[in-house]
Motif scaffolding. Sequence first.
Motif, PDB file in Angstrom:
ATOM      1  N   THR A 254      -4.487   3.373  -1.196  1.00 15.68           N
ATOM      2  CA  THR A 254      -3.816   4.181  -2.203  1.00 15.68           C
ATOM      3  C   THR A 254      -3.987   3.525  -3.557  1.00 15.68           C
ATOM      4  O   THR A 254      -3.441   2.457  -3.791  1.00 15.68           O
ATOM      5  CB  THR A 254      -2.322   4.316  -1.879  1.00 15.68           C
ATOM      6  N   LEU A 255      -4.763   4.144  -4.414  1.00 19.72           N
ATOM      7  CA  LEU A 255      -5.018   3.538  -5.721  1.00 19.72           C
ATOM      8  C   LEU A 255      -3.754   3.566  -6.569  1.00 19.72           C
ATOM      9  O   LEU A 255      -3.289   2.540  -7.045  1.00 19.72           O
ATOM     10  CB  LEU A 255      -6.158   4.299  -6.413  1.00 19.72           C
TER      11      LEU A 255
ATOM     12  N   GLU B 206       0.804  -1.208   0.000  1.00 21.42           N
ATOM     13  CA  GLU B 206       0.000   0.000   0.000  1.00 21.42           C
ATOM     14  C   GLU B 206       0.842   1.265   0.000  1.00 21.42           C
ATOM     15  O   GLU B 206       0.300   2.362   0.009  1.00 21.42           O
ATOM     16  CB  GLU B 206      -0.918   0.019   1.231  1.00 21.42           C
TER      17      GLU B 206
ATOM     18  N   ALA C  66      -7.101   4.590   4.410  1.00 21.61           N
ATOM     19  CA  ALA C  66      -7.485   4.741   3.003  1.00 21.61           C
ATOM     20  C   ALA C  66      -6.612   3.842   2.139  1.00 21.61           C
ATOM     21  O   ALA C  66      -5.482   3.532   2.487  1.00 21.61           O
ATOM     22  CB  ALA C  66      -7.312   6.199   2.581  1.00 21.61           C
TER      23      ALA C  66
ATOM     24  N   VAL D 242      -3.388   8.876  -4.975  1.00 24.40           N
ATOM     25  CA  VAL D 242      -4.837   8.963  -5.164  1.00 24.40           C
ATOM     26  C   VAL D 242      -5.450   7.922  -4.239  1.00 24.40           C
ATOM     27  O   VAL D 242      -5.156   6.733  -4.362  1.00 24.40           O
ATOM     28  CB  VAL D 242      -5.218   8.648  -6.622  1.00 24.40           C
ATOM     29  N   LYS D 243      -6.254   8.379  -3.298  1.00 24.77           N
ATOM     30  CA  LYS D 243      -6.701   7.460  -2.254  1.00 24.77           C
ATOM     31  C   LYS D 243      -8.204   7.219  -2.246  1.00 24.77           C
ATOM     32  O   LYS D 243      -8.974   8.106  -2.576  1.00 24.77           O
ATOM     33  CB  LYS D 243      -6.281   7.995  -0.879  1.00 24.77           C
ATOM     34  N   ILE D 244      -8.577   6.004  -1.856  1.00 18.19           N
ATOM     35  CA  ILE D 244      -9.988   5.686  -1.641  1.00 18.19           C
ATOM     36  C   ILE D 244     -10.185   5.545  -0.135  1.00 18.19           C
ATOM     37  O   ILE D 244      -9.587   4.668   0.479  1.00 18.19           O
ATOM     38  CB  ILE D 244     -10.385   4.359  -2.323  1.00 18.19           C
ATOM     39  N   PRO D 245     -11.014   6.414   0.444  1.00 15.82           N
ATOM     40  CA  PRO D 245     -11.165   6.374   1.900  1.00 15.82           C
ATOM     41  C   PRO D 245     -11.672   5.012   2.395  1.00 15.82           C
ATOM     42  O   PRO D 245     -12.446   4.351   1.700  1.00 15.82           O
ATOM     43  CB  PRO D 245     -12.210   7.455   2.183  1.00 15.82           C
ATOM     44  N   TYR D 246     -11.233   4.622   3.567  1.00 22.60           N
ATOM     45  CA  TYR D 246     -11.688   3.418   4.291  1.00 22.60           C
ATOM     46  C   TYR D 246     -11.268   2.085   3.673  1.00 22.60           C
ATOM     47  O   TYR D 246     -11.254   1.074   4.352  1.00 22.60           O
ATOM     48  CB  TYR D 246     -13.227   3.378   4.429  1.00 22.60           C
ATOM     49  N   ALA D 247     -10.980   2.084   2.347  1.00 21.91           N
ATOM     50  CA  ALA D 247     -10.896   0.791   1.660  1.00 21.91           C
ATOM     51  C   ALA D 247      -9.820  -0.114   2.242  1.00 21.91           C
ATOM     52  O   ALA D 247     -10.041  -1.309   2.459  1.00 21.91           O
ATOM     53  CB  ALA D 247     -10.638   1.002   0.171  1.00 21.91           C
TER      54      ALA D 247
ATOM     55  N   ARG E  33      -0.458  -3.851  -7.976  1.00 21.16           N
ATOM     56  CA  ARG E  33      -1.497  -3.187  -8.773  1.00 21.16           C
ATOM     57  C   ARG E  33      -1.680  -3.842 -10.128  1.00 21.16           C
ATOM     58  O   ARG E  33      -2.798  -3.901 -10.651  1.00 21.16           O
ATOM     59  CB  ARG E  33      -1.177  -1.700  -8.900  1.00 21.16           C
TER      60      ARG E  33
END
Lengths: 528, 384
Positions: free
Chosen positions: A272-273, A259, A270, A288-293, A393
């Motif tokens: 990290t995409l 991550e 979060a 670029v992050k997606i919260p909680y994921a 990824r």
Amino acid sequence: MISETLVELSRWQFAVTALFHFLFVPLTLGLTWILFIMESVYVMTGREIYRDMTKFWGKLFGINFAIGVATGLTMEFEFGTNWSYYSHYVGDVFGAPLAIEGLMAFFLESTFVGMFFLGWDRLSKRQHLIGTFLMALGTNLSALWILIANGWMQNPIGSEFNYMTMRMELVSFSEIIFNPVAQVKFIHTVAGGYVAGSMFVLSISSYYLLKGRDVAFAKRSFSVAAGFGLAAILSVILLGDESGYEVGEVQRVKLAAIEAEYHTEPAPAAFTLVGLPDDEAMETRYAVKIPYALGIIATRSLDEEVIGLRDLQKAHEPRIRNGMIAYEYLTKLRNGEETPENIARFNETKHDLGYGLLLKRYTNNVVDATEEQIQQAVKDSIPPVAPVFWAFRVMVGCGVVMLILFVLAFYFNARREIESKPWLLKSLFFALPLPWIAIETGWFVAEFGRQPWAISEVLPTFLSTSDLAVGDVLFSLIAFIVVYTILFIIEMYLMVKFARLGPSSLHTGRYHFEKTPELTSGLRSQNS
Amino acid sequence: MFDYETLKFIWWGLIGFLFIGFAVTDGMDMGVGGLLPFVAKKDVESRVVINTVGAHWDGNQVWLITAGASLFAAWPLVYATAFSGFYFAMMLTLFSLFLRPLAFDYRSKIESEKWRTNWDKALFVGSMVPPLVFGVAFGNLLQGVPFGFDSLMRVTYTGSFFALFTPFTLLTGVISVCMMLLHGSTWLVLRTDADVAQRSANIGRIVAVVLAITFALAGVMVWQSVDGYSVVTTIDTMGQAQPTTKEVSTGSGVWLTNFAENPILWLVPLTGVFMPLVAAFLLGIKNKNTSVKTTALLASSLTIAGVILTAGIAMFPFVMPSSSQPNHSLLMWDTVSSEGTLGLMLMVVAVFTPIILGYTFWCYRKMWRTVTIEEIEQNNHTAY
């Protein structure tokens, strides 16, 4: 001290040979079950086309299997030839699952593989089917034992260091078998193999459908692969091995590296995409992050923290210092000063001996390490982040694309509309490499992410090598690359040739190239 | 169940059993591969030869894998020291071994003469190099190998690839190759007919005699010119695996001590000398019936067991003596895994060996027939 070049070359050789071997294993894992499904339908319904399917996909399976067997031998030899200190240090524990793999799995698989190919006329239908089942079972059991061995490398429980023999020794075999890391890895890996087998059949069947050849044969093959593949890809994704990353320090480091999480974030973290991990600054730029994921994926909860690399690394420093003490007492004990006090002191600190050994990269004596060397060892105690981050990824990306393709294939196949969807057939054909890209990057995440350890927290990779000359390993590495390339070309030549020829290669007289002999007699006479 | 000392001894026997198992099963395939260019003069004959082992070579090869893995599990130091010490020899073996699975599986896939003769050559190399290397390696074990350990048990090997080859080790290499060829020939006599069977019998008789002579000669060399090793200090057979804490001396003829002390053991090397002669006699009988052929195969199997056990008994309790630091020699008492691992692995072997032998015999029985040219021609597209 051990030459850094020797270590690098040894690692490259292991990576090249293991990754190459692992091109063939997943297909074997998946195809054996697909063959068993096809043959079961044949035995139950008595319809010839299913026997032809079993035989034809079996032919392709055989081409793949032979090279898998050949390259598997390397893995059996290589621990001893190139990782002799490793073999000594952990053979007591690590050797057992390998030997059990031979006794329980390889014998079964290899004995019945012969029956599968050459036993059609000599066994009854049912006997042959049982043989196919045992072959598939053996193949999958071998995956189980090798992943129990690998799971122990990731999370070495059920064992203890013995200073007298200077090695890790077995304490509880049941702990090693039920190692949670091994369990999730096994499911994830075999399901990955099933995806590879399904995609293989799906892709090549799509090719026949696009060409309008052997349509009945291709549609039935397509159906089997679409159903099996959808179940497999769902297992791979839903039962991904994230849950295994909670167990054991090195697994936690690996998770943080995947991550690129340098800082511990408050729960739930979060995900990290994408971003650019920077190991020097220990920051991830342009994230670029997606919260909680991440918190949900990694801990399956909203209130548990995912610890970041900075904190994990910081915690390694006292362990390295403690490891120096362990090493000091180990040296005393090995010199015969086996006083009760020395033994007690060693036993208090020996769980950090591995961390002390990290210093062997800089000073042979360990106990005389300078402050600077200790800081170096602390830095070494986590893997480079960017390769792990990106490989993960790529793996997940391939997985998502395959999930979509399998869902579409399954849906349109169920509606019997697959022939009228050339765009999907084309996509499936070109998706053929995806499982292999996912599998190889997945291997990389698991094994590179384990660095600097060969055995997590026990034995550093650089110490594990054999005492060989750099030239020896360079020579053998080049030989492997050259020979494997040649073998690969031969294998691909046969694979492509027979995949293009299709079921006509069975010489039953029922398939495409056999119905128009004047056009294809040249092709036919050359192939058996 | 068993104490540590007994477990160590059982594992010495089991490793021997696995090596003999490998030589009797996979060694047979190697013998067949080695005989291929000499007993098959045209493609269909090559296919007859290959199809006698076609369904079994892969299962047989697992004996090699399992022997290697058991060495790893039971004698990790031997596995580590021998495999890394004999680095190039091992790589040579490995690269040759690549050729066999591919040759078996790929050869019949394309009907081109060039394709097939090339795979025949590959099969020959893949079948003959490994037994040659294993034989040379055994010779080196008898001579002692230059290695030693540092205080953390890291092994350093000081020999070179070319130093592996001495007159004695070349002789043991020849013995090993002859053993496989004899075994392969008795198998082909049993499973083929006509010209192929006749040629196999002829070659088998020659290698059998060569084998008896070279094996006896090796015995003389072990008596006269190859120094043996013996442990001077008392061995703690119940003790932990600490191979650097004893004292070892060397001397001429020492490898024969075990036979001198237990004369009944002389039966083992005598088996190694006389069984090939029995096989040669049986192969020479005209119009052999099945029991003659089967007895010949049995005689060659006993030859293999006799030869391998002779080496094991001569060296007992040594398994890998060190010529440069004799005190660091590896014994079956002090090179072993822990008591827990040996006990666990013994249980696994005890449970699975009967199962393995059971289904292996079942498969052999199902596939049993005389492979003929007519049969291959009828199954042109399905046979190997």
